[in-house]
Scaffold this active site. Structure first.
Site, mmCIF file in Angstrom:
data_model
loop_
_atom_site.group_PDB
_atom_site.id
_atom_site.type_symbol
_atom_site.label_atom_id
_atom_site.label_comp_id
_atom_site.label_asym_id
_atom_site.label_seq_id
_atom_site.Cartn_x
_atom_site.Cartn_y
_atom_site.Cartn_z
ATOM 1 N N GLU A 66 0.858 -1.187 0.000
ATOM 2 C CA GLU A 66 0.000 0.000 0.000
ATOM 3 C C GLU A 66 0.894 1.237 0.000
ATOM 4 O OE1 GLU A 66 -3.431 0.841 -0.187
ATOM 5 O OE2 GLU A 66 -2.408 2.772 -0.275
ATOM 6 N N THR A 81 -9.611 4.220 -0.523
ATOM 7 C CA THR A 81 -10.469 5.377 -0.781
ATOM 8 C C THR A 81 -11.634 5.433 0.196
ATOM 9 O OG1 THR A 81 -9.911 5.281 -3.120
ATOM 10 C CG2 THR A 81 -11.889 6.508 -2.537
ATOM 11 N N CYS A 82 -12.334 4.330 0.361
ATOM 12 C CA CYS A 82 -13.559 4.343 1.168
ATOM 13 C C CYS A 82 -13.296 4.834 2.584
ATOM 14 C CB CYS A 82 -14.180 2.948 1.188
ATOM 15 S SG CYS A 82 -15.640 2.873 2.231
ATOM 16 N N CYS A 93 -16.132 7.160 1.281
ATOM 17 C CA CYS A 93 -17.420 6.891 1.946
ATOM 18 C C CYS A 93 -17.459 7.292 3.421
ATOM 19 C CB CYS A 93 -17.749 5.397 1.884
ATOM 20 S SG CYS A 93 -17.193 4.561 0.413
ATOM 21 N N LYS A 142 -16.867 11.059 4.204
ATOM 22 C CA LYS A 142 -17.991 11.747 3.562
ATOM 23 C C LYS A 142 -19.253 11.626 4.422
ATOM 24 C CE LYS A 142 -20.790 9.611 1.509
ATOM 25 N NZ LYS A 142 -20.706 9.064 0.176
ATOM 26 N N LYS A 143 -19.525 10.399 4.880
ATOM 27 C CA LYS A 143 -20.743 10.204 5.689
ATOM 28 C C LYS A 143 -20.653 10.995 6.997
ATOM 29 C CE LYS A 143 -24.759 7.924 6.240
ATOM 30 N NZ LYS A 143 -25.064 6.547 6.622
ATOM 31 N N ALA A 165 4.037 -0.633 -5.159
ATOM 32 C CA ALA A 165 4.575 -1.778 -5.905
ATOM 33 C C ALA A 165 4.106 -1.670 -7.354
ATOM 34 C CB ALA A 165 4.066 -3.081 -5.292
ATOM 35 N N GLY A 222 -19.979 19.039 -11.795
ATOM 36 C CA GLY A 222 -20.370 17.632 -11.858
ATOM 37 C C GLY A 222 -21.820 17.459 -11.467
ATOM 38 N N GLY A 250 -22.797 13.976 -10.549
ATOM 39 C CA GLY A 250 -22.836 12.579 -10.106
ATOM 40 C C GLY A 250 -22.861 12.508 -8.586
ATOM 41 N N TYR A 251 -22.477 11.347 -8.056
ATOM 42 C CA TYR A 251 -22.507 11.109 -6.617
ATOM 43 C C TYR A 251 -21.766 12.208 -5.843
ATOM 44 C CZ TYR A 251 -23.703 6.081 -7.212
ATOM 45 O OH TYR A 251 -24.298 4.888 -7.487
ATOM 46 N N VAL A 285 -23.053 15.954 -6.046
ATOM 47 C CA VAL A 285 -24.330 16.145 -5.354
ATOM 48 C C VAL A 285 -24.136 16.038 -3.833
ATOM 49 C CG1 VAL A 285 -26.599 15.098 -4.976
ATOM 50 C CG2 VAL A 285 -25.753 15.456 -7.303
ATOM 51 N N GLU A 286 -23.410 15.012 -3.414
ATOM 52 C CA GLU A 286 -23.226 14.843 -1.963
ATOM 53 C C GLU A 286 -22.502 16.042 -1.360
ATOM 54 O OE1 GLU A 286 -23.285 9.976 -1.728
ATOM 55 O OE2 GLU A 286 -21.352 10.964 -1.656
ATOM 56 N N HIS A 300 -47.009 1.256 11.628
ATOM 57 C CA HIS A 300 -47.482 2.633 11.765
ATOM 58 C C HIS A 300 -47.001 3.255 13.060
ATOM 59 C CE1 HIS A 300 -50.147 5.913 10.821
ATOM 60 N NE2 HIS A 300 -50.643 5.863 12.048
ATOM 61 N N GLU A 349 -44.135 2.591 5.704
ATOM 62 C CA GLU A 349 -45.416 1.879 5.565
ATOM 63 C C GLU A 349 -46.077 2.196 4.223
ATOM 64 O OE1 GLU A 349 -48.780 3.049 8.126
ATOM 65 O OE2 GLU A 349 -47.637 4.818 8.690
HETATM 66 P P1 NDP Z 1 -19.829 10.137 -11.477
HETATM 67 O O1 NDP Z 1 -19.392 9.312 -12.600
HETATM 68 O O2 NDP Z 1 -20.898 9.673 -10.558
HETATM 69 O O3 NDP Z 1 -20.267 11.568 -12.011
HETATM 70 C C1 NDP Z 1 -19.417 12.374 -12.778
HETATM 71 C C2 NDP Z 1 -20.186 13.605 -13.141
HETATM 72 O O4 NDP Z 1 -19.317 14.540 -13.760
HETATM 73 C C3 NDP Z 1 -21.307 13.316 -14.115
HETATM 74 O O5 NDP Z 1 -22.413 14.108 -13.750
HETATM 75 C C4 NDP Z 1 -20.718 13.759 -15.443
HETATM 76 O O6 NDP Z 1 -21.682 14.244 -16.339
HETATM 77 C C5 NDP Z 1 -19.843 14.918 -15.021
HETATM 78 N N1 NDP Z 1 -18.707 15.147 -15.903
HETATM 79 C C6 NDP Z 1 -17.861 14.241 -16.426
HETATM 80 N N2 NDP Z 1 -16.895 14.853 -17.136
HETATM 81 C C7 NDP Z 1 -17.128 16.169 -17.068
HETATM 82 C C8 NDP Z 1 -16.489 17.316 -17.593
HETATM 83 N N3 NDP Z 1 -15.403 17.217 -18.332
HETATM 84 N N4 NDP Z 1 -17.000 18.531 -17.308
HETATM 85 C C9 NDP Z 1 -18.105 18.643 -16.547
HETATM 86 N N5 NDP Z 1 -18.773 17.588 -16.018
HETATM 87 C C10 NDP Z 1 -18.281 16.373 -16.280
HETATM 88 O O7 NDP Z 1 -18.471 10.466 -10.683
HETATM 89 P P2 NDP Z 1 -18.194 10.975 -9.232
HETATM 90 O O8 NDP Z 1 -16.878 11.648 -9.329
HETATM 91 O O9 NDP Z 1 -19.333 11.724 -8.651
HETATM 92 O O10 NDP Z 1 -18.065 9.616 -8.415
HETATM 93 C C11 NDP Z 1 -17.180 8.609 -8.872
HETATM 94 C C12 NDP Z 1 -17.656 7.261 -8.466
HETATM 95 O O11 NDP Z 1 -17.437 7.070 -7.082
HETATM 96 C C13 NDP Z 1 -19.140 7.009 -8.651
HETATM 97 O O12 NDP Z 1 -19.457 6.604 -9.941
HETATM 98 C C14 NDP Z 1 -19.405 5.950 -7.646
HETATM 99 O O13 NDP Z 1 -19.103 4.721 -8.234
HETATM 100 C C15 NDP Z 1 -18.448 6.262 -6.537
HETATM 101 N N6 NDP Z 1 -19.096 6.987 -5.426
HETATM 102 C C16 NDP Z 1 -20.131 6.412 -4.771
HETATM 103 C C17 NDP Z 1 -20.753 7.057 -3.744
HETATM 104 C C18 NDP Z 1 -21.900 6.411 -3.053
HETATM 105 O O14 NDP Z 1 -22.074 5.213 -3.181
HETATM 106 N N7 NDP Z 1 -22.758 7.158 -2.337
HETATM 107 C C19 NDP Z 1 -20.326 8.381 -3.304
HETATM 108 C C20 NDP Z 1 -19.243 8.911 -4.077
HETATM 109 C C21 NDP Z 1 -18.657 8.230 -5.094
HETATM 110 P P3 NDP Z 1 -22.652 13.252 -17.172
HETATM 111 O O15 NDP Z 1 -23.765 12.907 -16.242
HETATM 112 O O16 NDP Z 1 -23.080 14.081 -18.329
HETATM 113 O O17 NDP Z 1 -21.820 12.092 -17.568
#
Ligand code: NDP
Length: 456
Positions: free
Chosen positions: A34, A41-42, A47, A50-51, A114, A175, A177-178, A181-182, A440, A445
């Site tokens: 390592e 990462t987690c 994870c 973050k939580k 490694a 972004g 994605g996950y 938003v989080e 209830h 429910e």
């Molecule tokens: P995601 O793949 O979930 O989301 C990436 C986001 O970035 C998408 O909305 C994508 O848009 C956008 N994007 C990609 N490239 C560009 C760019 N060049 N310019 C602007 N926007 C861009 O990645 P995350 O980094 O949020 O998370 C990575 C992974 O980590 C997740 O897929 C998940 O597997 C894991 N994770 C899980 C969590 C959980 O279980 N709660 C929490 C955090 C991470 P578009 O939608 O158009 O592709």
């Protein structure tokens, strides 16, 4: 030939540690390398911290909600340093537990990077070479920036977000994605003026459409500025501040720019080319259903293979590897009905097919899909005056009555989905939901009293 070890694991994250520990328990001589901190990462920068930040952030809303229940919270303030330092202490504790797990199972921990030298040899950062009959790559992934954008280096990524020397007053996150938003919700709850910039039309686009809509509503209710269908074109440093230029609209002045635009497998410089391990277009290691690469002595699990990039999946892939290779029981990870959560505020829990996926899937068999849903204000939000609602959606195949998916946005949705994933994965029908007595007063429910069928 006698090897130094039966198994050499690259990466002591969730997947690598599980594979190493189980293989050792099954009698293998195991070493794990390592380069960073044991836990991966987690545990270290994903994870878990973050939580903890989500919990911290939720208090802001809890103080507000408490007023309607008669409480007066005076002089409420937040100290970033306390949160960050307590989080660090918790991560140290977990890191020590992970190390103990390895040691108590007789796994040799090598705290060095490694890289592969040949199909049975790795070279450690210090120059030493180690041989093993089997090599398992579990090095994970890393967050990316859009490096085509001038000034991209002025933005941080999630790895940095956990250790900020101070909390910014303003933040702009890229972004949808996950992570984006989080962190938008985390930051907003901690009092940061937050803007989320998403390139597409609908964030969390891999989730059900109504989930995305519910999360977008929640973003706005929490005071987050959400700008979609635009990207950064330039980031400028203006003293300590940043100016973010966008494809649409005025530039934004901010204190922190946060790239949350995805992650990539951490395969660069790993020696894969030298050994001939095949990779895909994102740099991911290509593997079969037993996590075997094209090189007979090399396997890969977890995010580095870019299958379903979630901790519990990596853990199961690691366990399947150990059972197959050292337990004599060929085992595969089952990727069906893996539950997912987004720790937005309120959070998302999801398992199985989205409505659109189910319609496409069922159309192939000539079957129809019924969608049952409800959107209501949970009891906990009545006296508080909190406008937050709860969405519950069941996706059902009409001909078989099988529940194909469940999607919830609301308080404790991930906890509900973890439990629901069990019957849904094993073929529960809508009728069996209906035959189950309600509990209830709960929000859950509603799931057993869903009668309203959505118009298709
Ligand atoms: P995601 O793949 O979930 O989301 C990436 C986001 O970035 C998408 O909305 C994508 O848009 C956008 N994007 C990609 N490239 C560009 C760019 N060049 N310019 C602007 N926007 C861009 O990645 P995350 O980094 O949020 O998370 C990575 C992974 O980590 C997740 O897929 C998940 O597997 C894991 N994770 C899980 C969590 C959980 O279980 N709660 C929490 C955090 C991470 P578009 O939608 O158009 O592709």
């Amino acid at each position: 030939m006698a090897y130094d070890y039966d198994l050499f694991v690259l990466g002591a994250g969730s997947g690598g540690v599980r594979a190493a520990r189980m293989s050792a328990q099954l009698g293998a001589r195991v070493a794990v390398a390592e380069a960073s901190r044991v836990g991966g990462t987690c545990v270290i920068r994903g994870c878990v911290p973050k939580k903890l930040f989500v919990y911290a952030s939720e208090y802001a809303h809890a103080f507000e909600d408490a007023k309607g229940y008669g409480w007066t919270a005076q002089n409420v303030s937040f100290d970033w340093n306390v949160l960050r330092d307590n989080k660090d202490a918790e991560i140290d504790r977990l890191n020590a537990i992970y190390k103990r797990i390895l040691a108590s199972n007789g796994v040799t921990l090598i705290e060095e990077r490694a890289v592969l030298k040949d199909p049975h040899t790795v070279t450690l950062a210090g120059g030493r070479e180690v041989t093993a009959e089997r090599i398992l790559i579990a090095v994970g992934g890393e967050p990316i920036r859009d490096e085509t954008i001038p000034g991209h280096e002025h933005g941080i990524v999630s790895d940095d977000a956990f250790d900020l020397p101070e909390l910014p007053k303003r933040a702009v996150i890229a972004g949808g994605g996950y992570i984006a938003v989080e962190f938008a919700f985390i930051m907003a709850g901690l009092g940061v003026e937050t803007t989320l910039v998403y390139r597409g039309e609908r964030l969390l686009r891999a989730f059900d459409k109504e989930v995305s809509a519910a999360v977008e509503t929640a973003l706005r209710e929490k005071g987050i500025t959400y700008l979609n269908e635009r990207v950064f074109t330039k980031i400028e440093a203006v003293g300590d501040a940043r100016r973010v230029h966008l494809t649409k609209g005025e530039p934004i002045e901010t204190d922190l720019v946060f790239w949350a635009v995805g992650r990539r497998p951490k395969t660069a410089g790993l020696g894969l080319e030298a050994v001939g391990v095949e990779t895909g277009r994102y740099g991911e290691i290509l593997v079969d259903e037993h996590s075997r690469t094209n090189v007979a002595s090399v396997w890969a699990i977890g995010d580095v293979t870019n299958r379903i990039n979630l901790t519990p999946v990596a853990i199961r892939e690691g366990a399947a590897f150990a059972r197959t290779e050292f337990g004599g029981v060929p085992t595969r990870m089952d990727y069906r009905f893996v539950p997912k959560a987004v720790f937005s505020q309120p959070p998302v829990g999801s398992v199985g097919y989205t409505e659109d996926e189910a319609r496409t899937h069922c159309a192939e068999a000539g079957h129809a899909v019924d969608v049952y849903e409800t959107d209501f204000r949970p009891m906990r939000n009545t006296l508080s005056g909190n406008p937050e609602r709860m969405l519950m959606k069941l996706v059902v195949e009409r001909e078989t009555d099988l529940v194909m998916g469940c999607h919830i946005v609301g308080h404790e949705a991930p906890e509900m989905i973890q439990a629901l994933a069990i019957p849904i994965k094993h073929g529960v029908t809508k009728r069996e939901f209906d035959e189950t007595c309600a509990l209830h007063p709960t929000s859950a429910e509603e799931l057993v009293t869903l009668t309203k069928r959505k118009e298709s």
